[in-house]
Design a protein around this motif. Structure first.
Motif, short mmCIF file in Angstrom:
data_model
loop_
_atom_site.label_atom_id
_atom_site.label_comp_id
_atom_site.label_asym_id
_atom_site.label_seq_id
_atom_site.Cartn_x
_atom_site.Cartn_y
_atom_site.Cartn_z
N UNK B 1 23.97 27.60 28.66
CA UNK B 1 24.44 28.15 29.94
C UNK B 1 25.47 29.23 29.65
N UNK B 34 32.28 44.12 35.23
CA UNK B 34 32.89 44.64 36.45
C UNK B 34 34.10 43.78 36.81
N UNK B 36 35.91 42.93 40.46
CA UNK B 36 35.85 43.04 41.91
C UNK B 36 37.12 42.47 42.50
N UNK B 38 38.54 40.76 46.12
CA UNK B 38 38.08 40.14 47.36
C UNK B 38 39.28 39.68 48.16
N UNK B 44 33.43 40.98 48.39
CA UNK B 44 33.95 41.60 47.16
C UNK B 44 33.73 43.11 47.17
N UNK B 88 37.65 38.98 40.82
CA UNK B 88 36.47 38.40 40.20
C UNK B 88 35.99 39.28 39.07
N UNK B 92 27.79 42.54 33.71
CA UNK B 92 26.92 43.57 34.29
C UNK B 92 25.44 43.18 34.22
N UNK B 94 23.56 40.43 34.23
CA UNK B 94 22.95 39.50 35.17
C UNK B 94 23.84 39.21 36.36
N UNK B 95 24.94 39.96 36.49
CA UNK B 95 25.86 39.82 37.61
C UNK B 95 26.27 38.37 37.81
N UNK B 96 26.60 37.74 36.70
CA UNK B 96 27.16 36.39 36.74
C UNK B 96 28.67 36.53 36.92
N UNK B 97 29.19 35.82 37.92
CA UNK B 97 30.60 35.97 38.28
C UNK B 97 31.43 34.80 37.75
N UNK B 98 32.68 35.10 37.47
CA UNK B 98 33.66 34.05 37.28
C UNK B 98 34.08 33.53 38.64
N UNK B 99 34.84 32.43 38.64
CA UNK B 99 35.26 31.81 39.90
C UNK B 99 36.37 32.60 40.59
#
Lengths: 114, 107
Positions: B1, B34, B36, B38, B44, B88, B92, B94-99
């Motif tokens: 993961x 990236x 972001x 929010x 975001x 956040x 780039x 897979x545009x997986x974000x942190x919390x």
């Protein structure tokens, strides 16, 4: 104005009653995606679409459906909503999945399932 | 993961100070990122994109990327109360974000 439009902004519904959240973009973007945001868990991808008629599962697709019949629209369908789908939902679009321009997000839909 | 980790905060800094936000990632194949911002109840918005090792500056914001150590950070100089938001980081590819890290700047 370039934007991603989601509707509705707020929705309260009952368990099991089918609902659709609409998403439309006017930037001619090929890539569109749905996220849900929950406290402490951040943004998690539900489904994404590389182009018309091409969709794929994200990290949390269970209980959701999507379709991409036109380039601009990417609705999110909850066939039988359950309380654990109570969340803040965002639609996003981009030129491509790995675009250096990042994603443009809609204003969000706050869904409550009781 | 593949994981993207951020300290959830809240991080509180006084007005005028430097706020430092960090993000670590597990996938060595991740090349660019990236940041972001929010605001509460809002969507975001993109503030920085970084793909090279080292620093990238944009106004009061500086993004730092260290691929060997697998972390990316965001520095906000001369922090203002209007910077109070959740930040956040996202991979780039897979545009997986942190919390996200919640930042509060106190006047």
């Amino acid at each position: 104005e370039a934007q991603v439009t989601q509707n509705p902004r707020y929705l309260i519904t009952v368990t099991g009653k089918k609902l659709t959240v609409t998403c439309s973009q006017n930037m001619n973007h090929e890539y569109m995606s749905w996220y849900r945001q929950d406290p402490g868990l951040g943004l998690r991808q539900i489904y994404y679409s590389m182009n018309v008629e091409v969709t794929d599962k994200g990290d949390v697709p269970e209980g959701y459906k999507v379709s991409r019949k036109e380039k601009r629209n990417f609705p999110l369908i909850l066939e039988s909503p359950s309380p654990n789908q109570t969340s803040l939902y965002f639609c996003a679009s981009s030129w491509s999945q790995g675009s250096s321009y990042g994603y443009t997000f809609g204003s969000g839909t706050r869904l409550t399932v009781v | 993961q593949k994981e993207v980790e951020q300290n959830s905060g809240p991080l509180s800094v006084p007005e005028g100070a430097i706020a430092s936000l960090n993000c670590t990632y597990s996938d060595r194949g991740s090349q660019s990122f990236f940041w972001y911002r929010q605001y509460s109840g809002k969507s975001p918005e993109l503030i920085m994109f970084i793909y090279s090792n080292g620093d990238k500056e944009d106004g009061r914001f500086t993004a730092q990327l260290n691929k060997a150590s697998q972390y990316v950070s965001l520095l906000i100089r001369d922090s203002q109360p209007s910077d109070s938001a959740t930040y956040l980081c996202a991979v780039k590819n897979d545009m997986r974000f942190g919390a996200g890290t919640r930042l509060t700047v106190k006047p």
